[in-house]
Design an enzyme around this catalytic site. Sequence first.
Site, PDB file in Angstrom:
ATOM      1  N   TYR A   9       0.823  -1.213   0.000  1.00 24.61           N
ATOM      2  CA  TYR A   9       0.000   0.000   0.000  1.00 24.61           C
ATOM      3  C   TYR A   9       0.858   1.265   0.000  1.00 24.61           C
ATOM      4  CZ  TYR A   9      -3.478   3.466   1.253  1.00 24.61           C
ATOM      5  OH  TYR A   9      -4.270   4.580   1.254  1.00 24.61           O
ATOM      6  N   HIS A  58     -10.536   4.791  -9.935  1.00 28.82           N
ATOM      7  CA  HIS A  58     -10.970   6.054  -9.326  1.00 28.82           C
ATOM      8  C   HIS A  58      -9.946   7.173  -9.472  1.00 28.82           C
ATOM      9  CE1 HIS A  58     -14.618   4.496  -7.247  1.00 28.82           C
ATOM     10  NE2 HIS A  58     -13.969   3.359  -7.364  1.00 28.82           N
ATOM     11  N   LYS A  91      -2.825  17.871  -5.683  1.00 30.29           N
ATOM     12  CA  LYS A  91      -3.920  18.828  -5.457  1.00 30.29           C
ATOM     13  C   LYS A  91      -3.535  20.270  -5.758  1.00 30.29           C
ATOM     14  CE  LYS A  91      -6.581  15.483  -4.060  1.00 30.29           C
ATOM     15  NZ  LYS A  91      -7.707  15.016  -4.898  1.00 30.29           N
ATOM     16  N   ASP A 130      -6.367  15.420 -11.079  1.00 36.74           N
ATOM     17  CA  ASP A 130      -7.315  14.803 -10.151  1.00 36.74           C
ATOM     18  C   ASP A 130      -8.280  13.924 -10.921  1.00 36.74           C
ATOM     19  OD1 ASP A 130      -8.462  14.233  -7.746  1.00 36.74           O
ATOM     20  OD2 ASP A 130      -8.958  16.291  -7.221  1.00 36.74           O
TER      21      ASP A 130
END
Length: 741
Positions: A88, A166, A288, A382
Site C-alpha cells: 500500500y 478512481h 492537489k 485529479d
Amino acid sequence: MKKLHIVSNRLPFSIVSEEDKFLLKPSVGGLATGMKSVYKDFEGRWIGWPGVATESYTADQFKEIQEMLSAEGCETVPLSSSEVHTFYEGFCNRTIWPLFHYFNQYVDYSTEFWQSYVEVNQKFADRTLEVVEEGDFVWVHDYQLMLVPGMIKAKRPDITIGFFLHIPFPSYEIFRMLPWRNELLEGLLGADLIGFHTYDYERHFLSSVRRLFGYEISFNQIHIGERIVLADAFPMGIDYDKFSNSAIKTISKPLQEKSPLHQELEKYFLVSPDRKLILSIDRLDYSKGIPHRLRAFEYFLEKYPEYGTKVTLVMLAVPSRNSVPEYQKLKREVDELVGRINGMYGSVNYSPVWYFYRSMPFENLVELYSMSDVALLTPVRDGMNLVAKEYVASRTNQTGVMIISEMTGVVKEMGEALVINPNHEGEVADAIKQALEMPVDEQRSRMSVMQKRLKRYDVFKWAEQFVSSLKRINQIQSEFLAKKITPRLSEKLLKNFSQGKSRAIFLDYDGTLTHFKKATREEEPSAAPDNTLHKILDALTDDERNEVILISGRDKETLSKWFDKSDVSLISEHGVWMRERGKEWQMLTNATNSWMPMVRPILDSFVVRTPGTYLEEKNYSLVWHYEKAEAELGELRANELKDELTTMVANHNLEIMEGNMVVEVKTGGINKGVAANRFLLNKQFDYIMAMGDDWTDEYLFRELPPEAVTIKVGIKHTNASYKLETVDAVRNFLREMSKNH
C-alpha cells in the site's frame, strides 16, 4: 445476476477500540456510500482489508473483528504490517499514484514493491474466489487491485467482472515508463467491463491497449481472443440529497444549537459583514496543487489591493501519507507559504488565510460549504474531485461560485463553473476577482444548472449505471456465444455437411486460413500457405463432392503461385478474377485500371507521411497497408485518406474498401458476394459454406443463399450465422470436415 460482490482495498468500516471492546465505525462518503446499497441489494459480500495489520491484535482479537465484519456482509483480507508497507505505502502510493498523476519525479520503481503488489493482489483474488459462486458478478475497485480481475478470470472465466479506476489513467507516453505495464494491462483486461471517470482516461487506456498488445478495438469494445471487453466512462457522483438536506438543517438551526465552528463564522460576519470567504478543501497531496493555489491567491492580493481585508481564504488541508518524504516536504512548503502571505498582507485584526491542517466532521464541512462565497479547487491532476460536487449540493440558496481546475475529472460536468489552468497564477487571480464580483442572478443561473445535473446523476445513479453496463456486457458476450460453434453445434454442422452430395466451400485466406501477418512488402512471402494448410485443403479436395473456392483480396499472380498444385478454385482481388479448377483465369467484370495514375499520387503521399506503411498495386486496385504503422496514427491517416478519396471515387465508379489494416481503392460493383454468385451460376450445390474474417467477407455472407452456412472468424458483429474464434479453430473445423465422408 445471482449476487454482486464488491472488492476494494478497504472495507467500509473502521475498527474502533473502546474499553477493551471493538466497535465498527461506518465509513462515510465516496465509495462507501455508493457501494453500501449495491452489495446489500444484490446480497453480495464486500471483500477488503479491515484497515489494521494482523500483528496489531492477538489471534483471538483478530478473529473477533473478522466475525463482526462478517455479520455486516464483509470478508477480510488480512495483511501484515510489512505487506501494508511494501504494497500500500510502497507500490500503490509511491509507484502507481505519482505515475498516474504525472509526477514522474516521485516514482519509485522498486522490484520489492512490485512483488508485494502481485502477492497482495493474489490474496484479494483468492479470497474472492472463495466467496463467488456460479453466475455471480464481481466489481473490483481502484488502482490498488489492478491485477485482481485477471487473477480471478484465469481461474473462473465464467465469472463476470467489473473494474472501476478512481484515479486518472495516464497517457501512453507516461504509462509506458512503468516496467510492469503489460502485467497491469493484462490484469485489467481480465475484467469484462472497465470503468473510468471520464472519456479522456478511457481513451488513454484504449491507446495503451492498442499500442502494447495490438488488440482490435471497435468503438469501446476490445476484442481479445474469444472475449469482448468493454471500456466506458462513468463519472462518479455524490450522495446529493445528504449534503443538500444537511445544509438546509444547518442554516435553519437556532444559534445556540449550531456547532462552535458555525458560531465563530457567524461572529466573524457580524464584525465584518462585507468579508468574503473563499473555501479550499483537499487532502495534502502534491496532485492537489495547494502551493499553486496559495501563490495564485498571493498574486490576487498583490494585483487587486482593493480586496485587502475584504476576503479570506479558508484552507482545510487533510493530513495524508505524512510518513512519505514528498508529503513532508509539501507540508513544509504549504506552512511557509501561509506564513508568508499572512505576514505580508495580514494585520492584528485580519488574516488572509485561515489554515487548518486536520480533517473535519461531516457537519462542519457542510457548514463551510454553506457559508463560503467561492470554492477554489485547483488540483494539477485529479481523477474526479468530489469536493466540487459537495460544494454545489450544499448551496441551497443557489448562490456561490465554483472555480475549478481544468485538470480535474469533474470539470467535464461543470461547464458553468469558472474553469482555470492551475499553473497560471494570473488566470486564477482574475477568476477569483470575477467570482467575487459576479452578480447574484448570474451565480444562481450557473449554480442551478449544475445542481440539476449533479442531482440527476448522483452516486446511486453512478452505481446503477455501472451495474447495468455490467449486465449489458454479459448480454453482448452471451450473444457472441450464441453464434459460437460449440462442440455440440460442431457435431450438428458436421453431420449436415456429411449429408451433402455436392458441396461448395468458400474460404477467405488472410485471417481465416492463415494468421494475419504484419509484414512489409519485401517480407510478404511469410504469409504464404504452410504445409499444414496444404494438407487440410488436399484432404478436402480429395473428396469429389467438395468444391473448394479460395476467395481473397490478393492478386491472381500470388494465388496462382501459392496454389498451383492445389485442386482448388481461386477468386482474386475480391472478385475481379476467377480461376475454376482445371481452367484458365477469367475476368468477372469489366474492370479498368485507367484511374490508377490519378489516385496513386494520393496514396503515395500517405506512404511518405506515415512511417511503416506501403502501397501495393494489384491489377485493378491499389492498396494502402498500415499494419506496421503506429496504431493510432495509422487509424487517423486511414480516416483522413478515406475522407480525401471520397469525392474522387464517387465521380469515377470506384469504391473504397477497408480490410485488416488496409484501405483499398478498386472499381465499383466488385465484391466477394457478387463473385461467389457468379461462381455458383448454372451449378447445382446442395450444400454451401463460407468462412471469412473481415468486413469484405460480409458481402459474401449477405449475398449467398439463405440456406448457406456462413461462419465469421473472430468476435466482431456479423451477418454470418456462426462464429469461430481463431485461425486454429478454423483449421481444426476443416480437418473434421475432411473426415466426414
